[in-house]
Design an enzyme around this catalytic site. Sequence first.
Site: not given
Length: 755
Positions: A289-290
Amino acid sequence: MTNKIAQFVALVALFIQCGTSVYAQKTSAKNIDTRVAALLAKMTLEEKIGQLNQVPGDISTGTDVAKDDLLTQIRSGKIGSLLSHTNFQNKITMQRVAVSETRLGIPLIFGFDVIHGYKTIFPIPLAQAASWDMGIVEKIERIAAEEASADGQNWTFAPMVDVSREPRWGRVMEGAGEDPFLGSRVAEARVRGIQGNDLAANNTLAACVKHYAGYGFSEGGRDYNTVDMSEQRLREMVLPPFKAAADAGAATFMNAFNTLNGVPASMNKFLLENILRGEWMWKGMVVSDWNSFGETIVHGAAADDVDASAKCLNAGSDMDMAGGTFQRGLKRALESGRVTQAQIDEAVKRVLHLKFALGLFDDPFRYLDPKRRNETLEKPDYRTFAREAAAKSMVLLKNDGGLLPLTEGSRFKKIAIIGPYADSKGNKDYMSFWTLGLGMREYDSTKVVRPAQALKPALEAMGYQVTITEICIDAMCTEKDYSAAINATREADLVIACLGERGLDCGESRCVSSLNLPRDQERILSITGRLNKPIVAVLFNSRPLVFDWATQNIPAILVAWQPGFETGNALADVLTGKVNPSGKLPVTFPKNLGQVPLYYNHLNTGRPQQQQGQMWTSGYLDSPVTPAYPFGFGLSYSQFNYSNMKLTKPQYKMNETIEVSITVTNSGKVAGEEVVQLYIRDISADIARPVKELKGFEKINIGAGESRVVTFRLTEKDLSYWNNEAKFKADPGKFKVFIGGNSRDVNELDFELIK
Ligand code: NOJ
C-alpha cells in the site's frame, strides 16, 4: 518435452541476444513464462529494481502535467508502474517514452483506485453489497472497467474485501460489510466484473484485492491502527473473501497498512508466504500500500530502507507503491546478502508476467485509444444502470402505517423536502472521496442528479405541491437556518428530511469517534418532528449511523447510502414505489456507539443477556445489547411470510447433502424482491461457534399473493470451521439451521451430523 522447451527457450534467448534492441514483445513465443524469462535475462539490476517501483501521479501532487522528472525517471528505466494518473495524453506520452526511449522498451502499467465507478459513479461498495444482488455488483465493476480501461488504466486497486465490524472506520464504506460469506460472494463478483474472461482484452483491468490482511479490524476503528487477533478469527472472519477473490483469478493483491499480531502486513511472511503463496498456491503479484514498505520503519519493525526492503521482499511482497523504499534500499540489501538475486528476479517476473498478461507488450497502446475513449466514457446506458443499482441498494428500515410509497391521490397534498442533503452541490455529496476518476479539480457536481432535482418533478407529476428547504449545517449556521425548516414543515402535510454524511467524509482517513447523525442533524429531526407532521427520513451515509431518536419517533426511514450520479432519480423511484425497495443491511446498525463492536455472528458467551438490566449476564447497565437494526434487515412495500420449513432428514452423514426448503409468500399488494437468508449454528463443536453464520442467500422476485419454495443445499464444507490448530473441519453433532428475511427474524430446525 522438457528438452524441447529448453531448446526453444535457448533459441529465443539467442534471438534476443543477437537480434534487434531486445523487445520481449518481438519474441514469437506464446507462453508468457518463456517471454518473461527471455526479457529478464537482458535486464540489469537497476532495471529490475525499476520494475518494482510504482510512482504516484497527478492526484497526489495536484497537477495533471507529466513532470519532466517523471519522464526522466521512466526514460532511465526507474519506473515500472504509475498510479493515480488522470490525464489521458500524459499517459500516452509516458507510455511512448517507456516503450521507445528506454533500453528494453518495457511498457508501463497504470494503476488507479476505481472504487465505485470511474467516470459514471455508482453507489458506494457497501451499498452495492446491500443489494445482495451479485449480478448488480458484477455489472457495476464491468462498466467501471470499461471506462477506466478506455481511459488508459490497466489495473484497479479493487476490490477491497476487508470484513469489518467497525462503523467508526471510514473505509467500512469500501467493503461488503461484516460477514465473510456475503463478503466472499461480493469479492468474486467484483473480480469477475473487473477482469472479465480475458485480461488482455482492451476493456478489462487487472484486479487488486486489498488490504491483505486484517485492516478492517484496526483498534478503535482508527485508520492504519494496530490489529491483533487469533489465527482462528483471522482464518474465519478475515481471510475467506481474500481466498474467494484469489480463486476467482484476481491478478494482484495489496498489502495492508496495519500490523497483524505485531508484524506489519507488508513484511508478514505468515500472510504472504505461508498462506497466500503457500496454502493457496496463488501466483500473482503483490503490491505494497502507499509507502507501506517505508512505514515498516515507522511501525518500529525495520531499521532503515535496506532493512525494510529486505524484510518486505523476503516476506513475498513485490512492488513498492509510492514509497521509493526499494529504490533506496533494495540494491544494498542484495549487496549485503539480505536478499538474493533469485528473490528479486521472482518479484520482477511477477510484474512482467502481469504486463504480458494484460497484453501490454503486444500493444502498449491497447488501452490508450482516443477513439475508444470517446465512445466509451459515460455512456447513457451506464447511467440507466447506475439508477437501477442505486435504487436496489437502498434499505428501508421503517415504514410505519405504510407511509411509503407516496402514490397518486394520497391524503398528503403538500410535501416539504428539507435538510442539508436535499439539494447539495458540494463536498462530493452523494458520492465519496473515492471518485478520483472524476479528477480532483474537474469535479463537477452537475453530474449528480440531486434529490430535489428529481423528487420535485416526480412528485409534482403525481399531483403534490413540493417545496425545497436546504438547511445549513456548518459551524456558521444560525437559528435562522432551523426556522426555515420549521416554517416549511408547518406548511406541509408530509416532510422528506434528507440527512446524513458529506460525501467527502466517506473513505480513507475519514474515521469518526461519534456515530450520531453528524453536525447535530438529529436536532433538525427533533425540531421538525415536534410539529407532528409525518416525516420520511432519508439518510445518505457510508457507515452505520446512530439515530435512536428517529427510530423511536419518525415513521419512515430509508438508508440511501451514497448512491452516486443517479441519486435523485433512484430516490424518486423508491419513494414513489416505481421500485419496490429490496436492499438488506450488510452491517449491523447499533443503537449507540458504546455497543460497538456489535455484529450478528458473535459467540453466545456463558451468560448471554436476554433483556437489559438482567444482572450477572453479559450486558450494559445503561443500554441493551441488541442492535437498532440487525444484519440482513430491510423492509419492502410487499410483506413476506415464511412457512413450511423442511429438512429432508433429521440426520446426515458427513458427505451427504443437506437439503432445506421453505415457502416464501408475498402477502402484500405489489410484486417484490426478497433476500432469503440461510444461517446455521453449530451447537456442539469442539470450540464455541457463533450464534448464527450466514451460509446461503437467494434474492427472489415474488408476485403479489404468490408463493415460492426456496431450497438451499449445504455440504460438509458449509458446516466446517477453522479450529485453533488451523484445521478446517466439521464436527459431528447437533446443528441448527435458520431461514428468514434477516439475521434476527428466522424460522429454525435442528439436524444432526453423523460420521
Ligand atoms: C492507500 C489506500 O489504502 C489504498 O487502498 C489505495 O489503493 C492506495 N492508497 C492508492 O491510492
